[in-house]
Design an enzyme around this catalytic site. Structure first.
Site, PDB file in Angstrom:
ATOM      1  N   PRO A 114       3.976 -16.630   3.445  1.00 43.01           N
ATOM      2  CA  PRO A 114       5.352 -17.017   3.741  1.00 43.01           C
ATOM      3  C   PRO A 114       6.008 -16.210   4.858  1.00 43.01           C
ATOM      4  CG  PRO A 114       5.211 -15.888   1.632  1.00 43.01           C
ATOM      5  CD  PRO A 114       3.806 -16.179   2.069  1.00 43.01           C
ATOM      6  N   ASN A 115       6.766 -16.937   5.655  1.00 46.76           N
ATOM      7  CA  ASN A 115       7.600 -16.402   6.737  1.00 46.76           C
ATOM      8  C   ASN A 115       6.827 -15.974   7.977  1.00 46.76           C
ATOM      9  OD1 ASN A 115      10.210 -16.680   5.447  1.00 46.76           O
ATOM     10  ND2 ASN A 115       9.514 -15.069   4.055  1.00 46.76           N
ATOM     11  N   ARG A 157      12.024 -13.048  15.345  1.00 46.48           N
ATOM     12  CA  ARG A 157      12.890 -12.008  14.768  1.00 46.48           C
ATOM     13  C   ARG A 157      12.062 -10.776  14.431  1.00 46.48           C
ATOM     14  NH1 ARG A 157      16.548 -15.709  11.092  1.00 46.48           N
ATOM     15  NH2 ARG A 157      17.418 -16.877  12.804  1.00 46.48           N
ATOM     16  N   TYR A 202       7.226  -6.520  13.392  1.00 43.87           N
ATOM     17  CA  TYR A 202       6.069  -7.425  13.360  1.00 43.87           C
ATOM     18  C   TYR A 202       5.488  -7.743  14.731  1.00 43.87           C
ATOM     19  CZ  TYR A 202       7.635  -8.059   8.563  1.00 43.87           C
ATOM     20  OH  TYR A 202       8.000  -7.837   7.265  1.00 43.87           O
ATOM     21  N   ASN A 206      -3.473 -12.588   5.321  1.00 43.74           N
ATOM     22  CA  ASN A 206      -2.186 -11.895   5.324  1.00 43.74           C
ATOM     23  C   ASN A 206      -1.293 -12.731   4.418  1.00 43.74           C
ATOM     24  OD1 ASN A 206       0.281 -10.767   5.658  1.00 43.74           O
ATOM     25  ND2 ASN A 206       0.230 -10.703   7.897  1.00 43.74           N
ATOM     26  N   ALA A 225       4.709 -11.701   1.694  1.00 38.92           N
ATOM     27  CA  ALA A 225       5.333 -11.087   0.518  1.00 38.92           C
ATOM     28  C   ALA A 225       4.582 -11.413  -0.776  1.00 38.92           C
ATOM     29  CB  ALA A 225       6.790 -11.531   0.410  1.00 38.92           C
ATOM     30  N   ASP A 270      -6.478 -14.087  -8.355  1.00 43.01           N
ATOM     31  CA  ASP A 270      -7.459 -14.873  -9.110  1.00 43.01           C
ATOM     32  C   ASP A 270      -8.228 -15.822  -8.195  1.00 43.01           C
ATOM     33  OD1 ASP A 270      -6.759 -13.618 -11.444  1.00 43.01           O
ATOM     34  OD2 ASP A 270      -5.484 -15.236 -12.188  1.00 43.01           O
ATOM     35  N   GLU A 310      -8.072  -8.066   3.907  1.00 41.89           N
ATOM     36  CA  GLU A 310      -6.613  -8.176   3.846  1.00 41.89           C
ATOM     37  C   GLU A 310      -6.014  -7.544   5.102  1.00 41.89           C
ATOM     38  OE1 GLU A 310      -5.081  -6.387   0.278  1.00 41.89           O
ATOM     39  OE2 GLU A 310      -2.990  -6.613   0.916  1.00 41.89           O
ATOM     40  N   HIS A 346      -2.266  -6.713   7.268  1.00 39.11           N
ATOM     41  CA  HIS A 346      -0.806  -6.700   7.411  1.00 39.11           C
ATOM     42  C   HIS A 346      -0.461  -6.196   8.799  1.00 39.11           C
ATOM     43  CE1 HIS A 346      -0.311  -7.658   3.257  1.00 39.11           C
ATOM     44  NE2 HIS A 346      -1.236  -6.753   2.979  1.00 39.11           N
ATOM     45  N   LEU A 347       0.484  -6.861   9.412  1.00 37.56           N
ATOM     46  CA  LEU A 347       0.924  -6.454  10.745  1.00 37.56           C
ATOM     47  C   LEU A 347       1.571  -5.079  10.695  1.00 37.56           C
ATOM     48  CD1 LEU A 347       2.465  -9.911  11.523  1.00 37.56           C
ATOM     49  CD2 LEU A 347       0.572  -8.922  12.816  1.00 37.56           C
ATOM     50  N   ARG A 403       6.816   1.578   4.431  1.00 32.20           N
ATOM     51  CA  ARG A 403       8.003   0.749   4.250  1.00 32.20           C
ATOM     52  C   ARG A 403       8.533   0.874   2.818  1.00 32.20           C
ATOM     53  NH1 ARG A 403       7.096  -5.031   6.594  1.00 32.20           N
ATOM     54  NH2 ARG A 403       9.381  -4.969   6.444  1.00 32.20           N
ATOM     55  N   ARG A 413       6.577  -2.580  -1.259  1.00 25.38           N
ATOM     56  CA  ARG A 413       5.519  -3.108  -0.392  1.00 25.38           C
ATOM     57  C   ARG A 413       4.247  -2.257  -0.461  1.00 25.38           C
ATOM     58  NH1 ARG A 413       8.236  -6.990   2.834  1.00 25.38           N
ATOM     59  NH2 ARG A 413      10.416  -6.435   3.122  1.00 25.38           N
TER      60      ARG A 413
HETATM   61  O1  CA2 Z   1       3.193  -6.644   7.594  1.00 21.86           O
HETATM   62  C1  CA2 Z   1       2.832  -7.749   7.188  1.00 21.86           C
HETATM   63  O2  CA2 Z   1       2.020  -8.454   7.792  1.00 21.86           O
HETATM   64  C2  CA2 Z   1       3.472  -8.342   5.924  1.00 21.86           C
HETATM   65  O3  CA2 Z   1       2.460  -9.058   5.216  1.00 21.86           O
HETATM   66  C3  CA2 Z   1       4.562  -9.272   6.388  1.00 21.86           C
HETATM   67  C4  CA2 Z   1       5.416  -9.843   5.271  1.00 21.86           C
HETATM   68  C5  CA2 Z   1       5.905  -8.742   4.340  1.00 21.86           C
HETATM   69  O4  CA2 Z   1       6.574  -9.314   3.223  1.00 21.86           O
HETATM   70  C6  CA2 Z   1       4.758  -7.872   3.835  1.00 21.86           C
HETATM   71  O5  CA2 Z   1       5.311  -6.839   3.043  1.00 21.86           O
HETATM   72  C7  CA2 Z   1       4.011  -7.252   5.005  1.00 21.86           C
HETATM   73  C8  CA2 Z   1       6.635 -10.575   5.815  1.00 21.86           C
HETATM   74  C9  CA2 Z   1       6.363 -11.540   6.903  1.00 21.86           C
HETATM   75  C10 CA2 Z   1       7.683 -11.957   7.486  1.00 21.86           C
HETATM   76  O6  CA2 Z   1       7.493 -12.229   8.833  1.00 21.86           O
HETATM   77  C11 CA2 Z   1       8.620 -12.419   9.592  1.00 21.86           C
HETATM   78  C12 CA2 Z   1       8.411 -12.467  10.939  1.00 21.86           C
HETATM   79  C13 CA2 Z   1       9.486 -12.642  11.777  1.00 21.86           C
HETATM   80  C14 CA2 Z   1      10.758 -12.781  11.273  1.00 21.86           C
HETATM   81  C15 CA2 Z   1      10.955 -12.735   9.920  1.00 21.86           C
HETATM   82  C16 CA2 Z   1       9.879 -12.556   9.066  1.00 21.86           C
END
Ligand code: CA2
Length: 156
Positions: free
Chosen positions: A12-13, A20, A25, A76, A79, A89, A100, A102-103, A109, A113
């Site tokens: 998600p996201n 943003r 990120y 990735n 959240a 699972d 796995e 994560h950016l 953080r 997280r």
């Molecule tokens: O660091 C990562 O890749 C995360 O998986 C990114 C997730 C966060 O919930 C994890 O804790 C770490 C969130 C991705 C949200 O991406 C956005 C990018 C631009 C603007 C808003 C959100």
């Protein structure tokens, strides 16, 4: 013969990347990351299936569909990393090497997280290196799944 497939699953996201929070990120879009993954994988002899969804069940379906079909997967989970037993699972049931990614550095953080529910199903985790982490994950899967030919390519 067709190239082995690496499934890259984004949660998600992550479709918002580039629009943003570039300080967390990075400035690249998810399409930029997809392009880089495809080029990197092709150089190592792999095809990429690249997916993103904001819905947990879609991610579960894609992971299930990779079993007996893909060579490995990069995930990735966004959240859902910190909440989803369903993804854990699905990864365990897929019986595929998974890396796995994560950016951001999730350990630098918010405390919520710091825990990954899916880490147990992953061969390893790369975090904090931005989009380069996806390419490192593909490198790792190439070594895990084709250790002999990858070594030959390195030594050539
Ligand atoms: O660091 C990562 O890749 C995360 O998986 C990114 C997730 C966060 O919930 C994890 O804790 C770490 C969130 C991705 C949200 O991406 C956005 C990018 C631009 C603007 C808003 C959100």
């Amino acid at each position: 013969m067709s190239a082995p497939i690496i499934l890259v699953v984004n949660g998600p996201n992550l479709n918002m990347l580039g629009s943003r929070q570039p300080e967390i990120y990075g400035a690249e879009t998810l399409a930029d990351i997809e392009t880089a993954c495809r080029a990197h994988a092709a150089a190592l002899g792999f095809d990429i299936e690249f997916r993103q969804s904001n819905h947990e069940g879609d991610l579960v379906d894609w992971i299930q569909g990779a079993r007996n079909r893909c060579a490995g997967l990069v995930i990735n989970a966004g959240a859902y990393t910190h909440t989803s037993i369903a993804l854990l699972d699905a990864l365990l049931a897929a019986e595929l090497p998974a890396v796995e990614v994560h950016l951001s550095n999730i350990h630098g953080r918010d405390p919520f997280r710091h825990t990954s529910f899916i880490a147990k199903a992953a061969r390893g985790m790369i975090c904090g290196l931005g989009s380069h982490g996806y390419l490192l994950a593909i490198d790792a899967l190439a070594r895990i799944t084709q250790p002999h030919s990858t070594k030959k390519a390195r030594d050539a």
